[in-house]
Write an enzyme that holds these catalytic residues in place. Structure first.
Site, PDB file in Angstrom:
ATOM      1  N   TYR A  75      67.236  18.724  65.808  1.00 53.98           N
ATOM      2  CA  TYR A  75      66.984  18.270  64.457  1.00 53.98           C
ATOM      3  C   TYR A  75      67.898  18.948  63.437  1.00 53.98           C
ATOM      4  CZ  TYR A  75      63.480  14.929  62.949  1.00 53.98           C
ATOM      5  OH  TYR A  75      62.821  13.788  62.594  1.00 53.98           O
ATOM      6  N   GLU A  98      74.400  14.857  59.359  1.00 57.74           N
ATOM      7  CA  GLU A  98      74.177  13.920  58.248  1.00 57.74           C
ATOM      8  C   GLU A  98      74.718  14.492  56.948  1.00 57.74           C
ATOM      9  OE1 GLU A  98      70.151  12.411  57.910  1.00 57.74           O
ATOM     10  OE2 GLU A  98      70.023  12.137  60.070  1.00 57.74           O
TER      11      GLU A  98
END
Lengths: 413, 308
Positions: free
Chosen positions: A337, A344
């Site tokens: 994650y 991102e």
């Protein structure tokens, strides 16, 4: 001629509908129990049981006074020891019969007071043998046998004994329990669509799993073949499948919204919208971004997480739990994650200058709405929101992890 | 006459803060608060919350000691509400800001738009009209705060002034920037749109003012009584038949009118945010009316007739 069959202790009890006989024999081998002409015949081979009764063909002189009135075997045993020996005029009669080493044959017969069903049910345990006989008519018997005199080997079974009134109460209670159970069952609505829902969820998770495994395998193979060069045209080859999978992922929000799946709405919304925003808006609309190396890492991290998540959901829909998969699903997010979030963020940071140069999605004055929208500024705000959203999802996943992998107090969701 | 003894403890630490003896049975909580301030001057009465239970409801200033369920030695629990500021001060500050800020943009004060536009005037009539309406709105609010409103509470926590001023001043600046911008685009349907919007705006301003006056007349000066508001002879107050808080309804209406007049997206967003906030307040007020009054008219909705 001496008939050396031994009679075992038999304890009996009754209910309105059935009779219970408990034969005190240890380790009965191949018992032969049958009912004919309303007579129960028992024959079995067993090792010497404590306190067994002897009997003989001829009627016993009243002096031999053994089990007639006292039902408790232990008491009987003591008495037996103290009982006077029978007159030795009948040499085949033995007092205790220990002498018999190994197995003896035990037999008895009982003619029942009222008609019974000719199908006795036997249950053999190490210490005794239980016979259950169904009465033909439901009634309360004043004694077990047709003969008025009680056989010497027969005694009431105080463990299971009930008076007639107590037995009636027991029956009533059983009836009430049945009624309650029916009431409870009728209150819980049976879901007519349960199988449909399950099937749909399994299919959805399967399709997503196949999609992401295609992506993962494709990317890995290309990595091996092309090495670092595969980074730059990842988008070109993988994007269509990724578009498909991520568009389909909108169903996850719907599933959570209509309550098909019990996971909370907000983490699902954050994840789906976050990913789709990066995929469609930041990457999809800018040609320049599509040939950047970060795309490879982004897609790779996304697909590894999904490789564990979707099979886990699929199996849990089917009620199967594969412990290694559960562990992977609830642990792999810990490295993946943050890495995905970092990828991102890099995408965003690289795209901001492009948006401000090209003015894509931006609105300048003059325009009928009398407002200016600077998309690059919005992206900067979004970058901050990204970290907040990651944090919220982290907390949620950590809580999930503790729930599923922690001390096994609760059942799996 | 038996005197009461009052003991005041801290609600969190339970330590004894103050002991008052020889308190009159007719003393009100307000007087007790004043006495408490004498021993602890940093806690002026507006900051004090006295309760009968540590986690209970705050006692009102008008409650009389005798009527409370306490023995002759009353124990009150004290909570510090934090620095307080009066409602009047907050309202005046938060309304004066938009008034001035808008005018700064209207007159195109330096450093807001490019140097060639300093102190120029917009060539669109609607921009002048918008300035007039906006300023009228905030002047009306300032005057109402000074002369019309009767406040239930005297004060609110100090941090509210920062929160409220940021909201009002920020949105005012954002709206004013675009409306008074040299590249402003007037409404698409021209004068028709502006006239319609102006009518709506004025209608709602009058309505809003009428409701404020009606609410003021419900409550005599200095009292804090609560009564059900009813329509009066003024037609604008007839909205009370359908809505619990028509002042909010008219307020949203005014801002919708202003949005149509200026055709500016920031104004629309301001109206939307305001509507959401006022809807929440109206729901709360509606619920407390229903709780307090058994015979509350059932036809009324909180803010939008029949809908919300």
């Amino acid at each position: 001629m001496a008939d050396c069959s031994l009679r075992p202790h038999v304890h009996w009890a009754q209910r309105h509908r059935e009779l219970y006989l408990r034969v005190e024999l240890s380790d009965v081998k191949n018992p032969d129990v049958s009912i004919a002409d309303n007579v129960l015949r028992f024959r079995g081979r067993a090792a010497a049981a404590a306190g067994r009764v002897l009997s003989h063909r001829q009627s016993v002189a009243p002096r031999i006074y053994m089990w007639g009135t006292f039902p408790r075997p232990s008491v009987c045993l003591r008495r037996a020891h103290k009982a006077p020996l029978c007159p030795l005029s009948q040499p085949h009669l033995e007092a205790q019969g220990h002498g018999a080493k190994g197995d003896n044959i035990y037999e008895f017969q009982i003619e029942f007071l009222e008609p019974v069903e000719p199908k006795p049910v036997c249950r053999v345990t190490q210490r005794q043998l239980n016979i259950t006989v169904q009465k033909k008519e439901s009634s309360w018997w004043e004694r077990l046998t047709k003969q008025e005199k009680r056989p010497l080997f027969l005694a009431p079974d105080f463990d299971r004994w009930l008076d007639e009134s107590d037995a009636e109460m027991e029956l009533k209670e059983k009836e009430e329990e049945k009624i309650n159970k029916m009431k409870i069952e009728s209150r819980v609505p049976k879901d007519p669509f349960k199988h449909l829902k399950k099937g749909y969820l399994i299919m959805y998770n399967l399709v997503q799993f196949l999609g992401f495994s295609w992506i993962f395998v494709n990317m890995t193979v290309r990595l091996f073949i092309l090495g670092k060069d595969s980074f730059y045209d990842t988008f070109h080859t993988i994007a269509d499948m990724m578009y498909f999978c991520q568009t389909l992922a909108l169903m996850e929000i719907l599933n959570s919204l209509i309550g098909l799946v019990r996971s909370p709405l907000i983490p699902a919304v954050i994840q789906v919208f976050g990913r789709n925003f990066i995929l469609f808006v930041v990457l999809g609309s800018l040609e320049e971004m599509q040939s950047k190396a970060v795309v490879f890492f982004l897609f790779y991290f996304w697909s590894i997480i999904e490789l564990f998540r979707y099979p886990y959901y699929m199996l849990s829909c089917m009620g199967i739990e594969w412990k290694p998969l559960t562990w992977l699903r609830y642990t792999s997010w810990i490295p993946l994650y943050p890495l995905g979030g970092l990828a991102e963020a890099v995408c965003l940071i690289q795209s901001i200058p492009i948006f401000s140069e090209t003015g894509k999605f931006s609105l300048g004055l003059p325009n009928p709405l009398n407002v200016t929208i600077q998309f690059s500024f919005l992206l900067q705000m979004y970058l901050i929101a990204l970290f907040l959203g990651l944090f919220v999802n982290f907390r949620y996943l950590y809580k999930q992890r503790k729930q599923h992998l922690g001390p096994k107090k609760r059942k799996m969701k | 006459m038996k005197h009461y003894e009052v003991e005041i403890l801290d609600a969190k630490t339970r330590e004894k803060l103050c002991f008052l003896d020889k308190v009159e049975p007719q003393a009100t909580i307000a007087e007790i608060k004043n006495l408490f301030t004498k021993t602890h001057p940093q806690w002026y009465p507006a900051r004090q919350s006295l309760r009968l239970e540590p986690k209970g409801r705050s006692l009102k200033d008008e409650d009389v000691l005798q009527s409370l369920p306490v023995g002759t030695t009353a124990t009150f629990y004290f909570r510090d509400l934090g620095a307080q500021i009066s409602w009047v001060t907050v309202f005046l500050t938060e309304y004066a800001g938009p008034l001035l800020i808008y005018l700064l943009f209207y007159f195109r004060v330096p450093f807001l738009y490019g140097p060639r536009y300093d102190f120029t005037a917009s060539r669109h009539a609607v921009v002048h009209l918008a300035c007039a309406c906006h300023s009228f709105h905030y002047i009306k609010r300032l005057l109402e705060t000074l002369f019309v409103h009767r406040f239930s509470h005297g004060t609110m926590p100090l941090r509210n002034i920062f929160k409220n001023c940021t909201y009002y001043w920020g949105f005012a600046a954002w709206m004013a920037y675009y409306i008074n911008h040299p590249l402003y685009t007037p409404p698409a349907y021209g004068d028709e749109q502006v006239k319609l919007a102006l009518a709506v705006f004025l209608f709602c301003q009058l309505g809003n003012f009428s409701i404020h006056v009606a609410l003021r007349n419900l409550r005599p000066a200095g009292s804090k009584t609560r009564k059900i508001p009813y329509p009066t002879r003024n037609p604008f107050t007839w909205l009370f038949l359908l809505v619990s808080c028509p002042n909010y309804t008219y307020e949203v209406g005014s801002w919708i009118g202003f949005t149509i007049m200026t055709q500016c997206l920031p104004v629309a967003l301001f109206s939307l945010v305001g509507f959401v906030q006022m809807a929440i307040w109206a729901q709360g007020k509606h619920r407390s009316y229903l709780r307090e009054f058994r015979d509350y008219p059932p036809l009324r909705s909180p803010i939008v007739p029949f809908l919300l």
